[in-house]
Design an enzyme around this catalytic site. Sequence first.
Site, PDB file in Angstrom:
ATOM      1  N   TRP A 195       0.861  -1.251   0.108  1.00 50.78           N
ATOM      2  CA  TRP A 195       0.133  -0.052   0.051  1.00 50.78           C
ATOM      3  C   TRP A 195       0.775   1.200  -0.099  1.00 50.78           C
ATOM      4  O   TRP A 195       0.445   2.174  -0.490  1.00 50.78           O
ATOM      5  CB  TRP A 195      -1.110  -0.068   1.188  1.00 50.78           C
ATOM      6  CG  TRP A 195      -2.056  -1.284   1.099  1.00 50.78           C
ATOM      7  CD1 TRP A 195      -2.044  -2.270   1.586  1.00 50.78           C
ATOM      8  CD2 TRP A 195      -2.810  -1.216  -0.283  1.00 50.78           C
ATOM      9  NE1 TRP A 195      -2.992  -3.014   1.094  1.00 50.78           N
ATOM     10  CE2 TRP A 195      -3.729  -2.575   0.143  1.00 50.78           C
ATOM     11  CE3 TRP A 195      -3.237  -0.251  -1.038  1.00 50.78           C
ATOM     12  CZ2 TRP A 195      -4.601  -2.926  -0.892  1.00 50.78           C
ATOM     13  CZ3 TRP A 195      -4.131  -0.831  -2.186  1.00 50.78           C
ATOM     14  CH2 TRP A 195      -4.845  -2.046  -2.008  1.00 50.78           C
TER      15      TRP A 195
ATOM     16  N   ASP B  57      -1.792   6.841   6.478  1.00 52.76           N
ATOM     17  CA  ASP B  57      -2.834   5.780   5.920  1.00 52.76           C
ATOM     18  C   ASP B  57      -2.920   4.870   6.980  1.00 52.76           C
ATOM     19  O   ASP B  57      -2.034   3.740   7.116  1.00 52.76           O
ATOM     20  CB  ASP B  57      -2.304   5.012   4.799  1.00 52.76           C
ATOM     21  CG  ASP B  57      -3.361   4.118   4.019  1.00 52.76           C
ATOM     22  OD1 ASP B  57      -4.539   3.909   4.729  1.00 52.76           O
ATOM     23  OD2 ASP B  57      -3.089   3.671   3.094  1.00 52.76           O
TER      24      ASP B  57
ATOM     25  N   LYS C  42     -11.970  -2.116   7.064  1.00 49.42           N
ATOM     26  CA  LYS C  42     -11.274  -3.067   8.190  1.00 49.42           C
ATOM     27  C   LYS C  42     -11.973  -3.232   9.520  1.00 49.42           C
ATOM     28  O   LYS C  42     -12.378  -4.029  10.027  1.00 49.42           O
ATOM     29  CB  LYS C  42      -9.860  -2.686   8.021  1.00 49.42           C
ATOM     30  CG  LYS C  42      -9.340  -2.387   6.851  1.00 49.42           C
ATOM     31  CD  LYS C  42      -9.066  -3.418   5.813  1.00 49.42           C
ATOM     32  CE  LYS C  42      -8.347  -3.149   4.590  1.00 49.42           C
ATOM     33  NZ  LYS C  42      -8.051  -4.229   3.889  1.00 49.42           N
TER      34      LYS C  42
END
Length: 361
Positions: A102, A172, A196
């Site tokens: 990511w 993030d 999540k």
Amino acid sequence: MTQVFNFSSGPAVLPPEVLRQVQAELLDWHGSGMSVMEMSHRGPEFGQILAEAEADLRTLLGIPSNYKVLFLQGGAHLQFAMLPFNFAAADSTVDFVNTGHWSKVAIKEVSRYAKVNIAASSEDKNFSYVPDEATWQRSKDAAFLHYCSNETIGGVEFNFIPQSNGVPLICDMSSNILSRPVDVSQFGMIYAGAQKNMGPSGVAVSIVREDLLGKARSETPTMLNYKTFADNGSMYNTPPSFGIYVAGLVYKHLLAQGGLAAMEAKNIEKANVLYAAIDASNGFYHCPTALADRSRMNIPFTLADSQLDAQFLAGAEERHLLQLKGHRSVGGMRASIYNAMPLAGCQALAAYMAEFAQQHG
């Protein structure tokens, strides 16, 4: 209904109490005669839902008053592009810590609109660790410093908040937000997809320090400007209203569970159960992540004999242990154990791992 333990990396398991409340209120929210999916986002009913969701999130994270809470669409992916438009001039440099998939995706997108300096990277060891902060090579005048606090694929998690040295720190937190307490005041911005630890896919949350707003490039599209949403209470256009509603229920659930300190204790206990199962297997199972940087949220592991992978996964499904196949880029297994995964799920997986190792070791 058969009880299953869902180890999906996202969209991920939600608290059953929240799902039951959604079910009960689906056709008629609080006597309004409307589903949340049907009501106007400009009406008083949704106004209450949005206000409570923001207030509860502020309480959970201890968000200071000089930060805006924004409920957005487009996930973290869209925000990868929003970051340079809002916080970096076209000729400026931004610093990134590259700890996995990511991070790399964010770097690729940001580099289209600004110069990127890789201040540190763990690619030399297949993204299995967090680089020592003392070794980071920062830019002299970086517009911001960015990192991903938890890499879902590699199972690498920061156990510290980097020093920003006066530069806006942007994180993030898509895969570990609300899993532990965090000092929001140390960040310029935190952003996270909801799917999540917060709710269903389709909602993203940004927590932005107010002094960073209003500095977007002149060419920034209206819908990519954080100030657009800050000035309009997240409702410049129709927001992801149903997702915000579910996220709000998750926030209330977490508060009722004792808040983030209580969740951290539970998450440590759950992760310890699975890491102990791996480490006690005498090499039958292996976790590639450095011990100090093991994630509490995503636990990757491989079998010494990869020919047994399919058999392991089939046996897991027979025991209702689902979504354990590792990411296609790395293979093996991955157990994602976000807030809503109960301890019993980790215990059931650990017991199965011990049984499988005994049969095939």
